[in-house]
Each structure stands twice: as C-alpha cells, then as structure tokens.
Design a protein around this motif. Structure first.
Motif, PDB file in Angstrom:
ATOM      1  N   MET A   1       9.694   1.371   5.842  1.00  0.00           N
ATOM      2  CA  MET A   1      10.507   2.576   5.601  1.00  0.00           C
ATOM      3  C   MET A   1      10.298   3.398   4.347  1.00  0.00           C
ATOM      4  N   LEU A   2      10.139   2.815   3.274  1.00  0.00           N
ATOM      5  CA  LEU A   2       9.884   3.531   1.968  1.00  0.00           C
ATOM      6  C   LEU A   2       8.340   4.078   2.065  1.00  0.00           C
ATOM      7  N   ILE A   3       7.549   3.636   2.811  1.00  0.00           N
ATOM      8  CA  ILE A   3       6.365   3.964   2.809  1.00  0.00           C
ATOM      9  C   ILE A   3       6.279   5.189   3.434  1.00  0.00           C
ATOM     10  N   ASP A   4       6.828   5.340   4.677  1.00  0.00           N
ATOM     11  CA  ASP A   4       6.868   6.702   5.420  1.00  0.00           C
ATOM     12  C   ASP A   4       7.724   7.736   4.903  1.00  0.00           C
ATOM     13  N   THR A   5       8.745   7.468   4.135  1.00  0.00           N
ATOM     14  CA  THR A   5       9.473   8.257   3.475  1.00  0.00           C
ATOM     15  C   THR A   5       8.551   9.103   2.318  1.00  0.00           C
ATOM     16  N   VAL A   6       7.977   8.039   1.492  1.00  0.00           N
ATOM     17  CA  VAL A   6       7.171   8.654   0.248  1.00  0.00           C
ATOM     18  C   VAL A   6       6.057   9.575   0.890  1.00  0.00           C
ATOM     19  N   ARG A   7       5.413   9.137   1.899  1.00  0.00           N
ATOM     20  CA  ARG A   7       4.292  10.031   2.219  1.00  0.00           C
ATOM     21  C   ARG A   7       4.951  11.045   2.968  1.00  0.00           C
ATOM     22  N   THR A   8       5.934  11.178   3.664  1.00  0.00           N
ATOM     23  CA  THR A   8       6.527  12.671   3.992  1.00  0.00           C
ATOM     24  C   THR A   8       6.849  13.450   3.056  1.00  0.00           C
ATOM     25  N   LEU A   9       7.493  12.819   1.955  1.00  0.00           N
ATOM     26  CA  LEU A   9       8.029  13.665   0.639  1.00  0.00           C
ATOM     27  C   LEU A   9       6.719  14.394   0.069  1.00  0.00           C
ATOM     28  N   VAL A  10       5.893  13.654   0.050  1.00  0.00           N
ATOM     29  CA  VAL A  10       4.524  14.178  -0.579  1.00  0.00           C
ATOM     30  C   VAL A  10       3.698  14.945  -0.054  1.00  0.00           C
ATOM     31  N   GLY A  11       3.768  14.714   1.448  1.00  0.00           N
ATOM     32  CA  GLY A  11       3.024  15.742   2.154  1.00  0.00           C
ATOM     33  C   GLY A  11       1.544  15.108   2.552  1.00  0.00           C
ATOM     34  N   ALA A  12       1.432  13.590   2.307  1.00  0.00           N
ATOM     35  CA  ALA A  12       0.278  13.150   2.446  1.00  0.00           C
ATOM     36  C   ALA A  12      -0.047  12.603   3.662  1.00  0.00           C
ATOM     37  N   THR A  13      -1.353  12.455   4.151  1.00  0.00           N
ATOM     38  CA  THR A  13      -1.708  11.540   5.312  1.00  0.00           C
ATOM     39  C   THR A  13      -1.825  10.104   4.836  1.00  0.00           C
ATOM     40  N   SER A  14      -1.835   9.070   5.699  1.00  0.00           N
ATOM     41  CA  SER A  14      -2.123   7.842   5.532  1.00  0.00           C
ATOM     42  C   SER A  14      -3.599   7.700   4.915  1.00  0.00           C
ATOM     43  N   ASP A  15      -4.442   8.601   5.323  1.00  0.00           N
ATOM     44  CA  ASP A  15      -5.802   8.590   4.620  1.00  0.00           C
ATOM     45  C   ASP A  15      -5.644   8.971   3.115  1.00  0.00           C
ATOM     46  N   GLN A  16      -4.977   9.841   2.986  1.00  0.00           N
ATOM     47  CA  GLN A  16      -4.879  10.307   1.382  1.00  0.00           C
ATOM     48  C   GLN A  16      -4.040   9.374   0.567  1.00  0.00           C
ATOM     49  N   LEU A  17      -3.034   8.710   1.151  1.00  0.00           N
ATOM     50  CA  LEU A  17      -2.282   7.910   0.498  1.00  0.00           C
ATOM     51  C   LEU A  17      -2.109   6.553   1.470  1.00  0.00           C
ATOM     52  N   ALA A  18      -2.711   5.505   1.065  1.00  0.00           N
ATOM     53  CA  ALA A  18      -2.677   4.476   1.784  1.00  0.00           C
ATOM     54  C   ALA A  18      -1.444   3.534   1.574  1.00  0.00           C
ATOM     55  N   ASP A  19      -1.015   2.814   2.203  1.00  0.00           N
ATOM     56  CA  ASP A  19       0.212   1.885   2.273  1.00  0.00           C
ATOM     57  C   ASP A  19      -0.096   0.852   1.027  1.00  0.00           C
ATOM     58  N   ASP A  20      -1.135   0.460   0.657  1.00  0.00           N
ATOM     59  CA  ASP A  20      -1.319  -0.554  -0.587  1.00  0.00           C
ATOM     60  C   ASP A  20      -1.109   0.189  -1.821  1.00  0.00           C
ATOM     61  N   THR A  21      -1.376   1.594  -1.696  1.00  0.00           N
ATOM     62  CA  THR A  21      -0.904   2.359  -2.726  1.00  0.00           C
ATOM     63  C   THR A  21       0.437   2.539  -3.084  1.00  0.00           C
ATOM     64  N   ILE A  22       1.006   2.904  -2.068  1.00  0.00           N
ATOM     65  CA  ILE A  22       2.469   3.118  -2.173  1.00  0.00           C
ATOM     66  C   ILE A  22       3.270   1.806  -2.514  1.00  0.00           C
ATOM     67  N   VAL A  23       2.726   0.633  -1.966  1.00  0.00           N
ATOM     68  CA  VAL A  23       3.310  -0.596  -2.205  1.00  0.00           C
ATOM     69  C   VAL A  23       3.098  -0.774  -3.789  1.00  0.00           C
ATOM     70  N   ALA A  24       1.862  -0.505  -4.206  1.00  0.00           N
ATOM     71  CA  ALA A  24       1.601  -0.840  -5.788  1.00  0.00           C
ATOM     72  C   ALA A  24       2.349   0.113  -6.595  1.00  0.00           C
ATOM     73  N   LEU A  25       2.625   1.335  -6.273  1.00  0.00           N
ATOM     74  CA  LEU A  25       3.553   1.990  -7.052  1.00  0.00           C
ATOM     75  C   LEU A  25       4.945   1.929  -7.095  1.00  0.00           C
ATOM     76  N   ALA A  26       5.275   1.313  -5.850  1.00  0.00           N
ATOM     77  CA  ALA A  26       6.619   0.752  -5.856  1.00  0.00           C
ATOM     78  C   ALA A  26       6.848  -0.286  -6.574  1.00  0.00           C
TER      79      ALA A  26
END
Length: 124
Positions: A1-26
C-alpha cells in the motif's frame, strides 16, 4: 500500500521508481510498509522525489530516443519541484500537530476582567 501511495504522490511510474527503491527509502526513514500514517508516507515521498532528482542530475546532457528528447537538468528540476510541494504539505501537517490539535478559547466576560482560558478540545 505504501509503495503505490508513494508512487502516486510523486507521480512516478514503476520503471522510474522501483518497489525496491521505495522499500529502501522507507527503511532508511524507519517507516513500516503497512503504515497508513500520512506524514510518514509524505516523508517517504519527499525522499523518493529527491532521489529521482539526484539520479537525473547524474545524467549528462540530453537523451533522445526516437522522437522523445529528455533534458536531464529540466527533469531534475521537475522532481525537485515535486519534492518541494510534498514537503510543504508535510510541513502543514506537522504544524497542525505541533499545536496539539484543535482547541477552544473561552472568554469569561462575566468576571471582573476579560479573562481568556485556552482549553484542549475534549476538556470541559
């Protein structure tokens, strides 16, 4: 859920902002992936936008693929504007929390002086 919400807030695609990157930042910020706290989500989104901007500044010049041209300095500026907008939203939420939430100021005009009493929202 956090991954999709962060990607939506930033306006990035999964190619631009990978799941692993969001997990690492969290993980860096100590935010649980199942968190529904808006402030925590915004903190991760700000860091994600800043990370995308930093990655774009590492690219040099202009990249052209078929008929699409990407100027990386402009791309970095755009990500920084997203981060700035999200940070302002986070600051607004933080300020609202710092003053303890809603409060009531009661004026007791029936006393000798105009005394004002500040109370918490639920106190009587």
């Amino acid at each position: 859920m956090l991954i999709d919400t962060v990607r939506t807030l930033v306006g990035a695609t999964s190619d631009q902002l990978a799941d692993d990157t969001i997990v690492a930042l969290a993980n860096v910020l100590g935010v649980d992936l199942d968190s529904t706290d808006l402030q925590a989500t915004l903190r991760v989104a700000v860091l994600a936008a800043e990370t995308l901007a930093a990655n774009a500044t590492r690219m040099v010049g202009v990249t052209q693929v078929e008929d699409i041209t990407v100027a990386w300095d402009k791309q970095a500026d755009a990500w920084l504007k997203v981060a700035e907008r999200l940070r302002a939203r986070l600051d607004d939420l933080t300020v609202a929390d710092d003053d303890g939430g809603p409060f009531v100021v009661e004026f007791r005009h029936h006393t000798r002086s105009n005394e004002a009493v500040e109370r918490g929202f639920n106190s009587f």
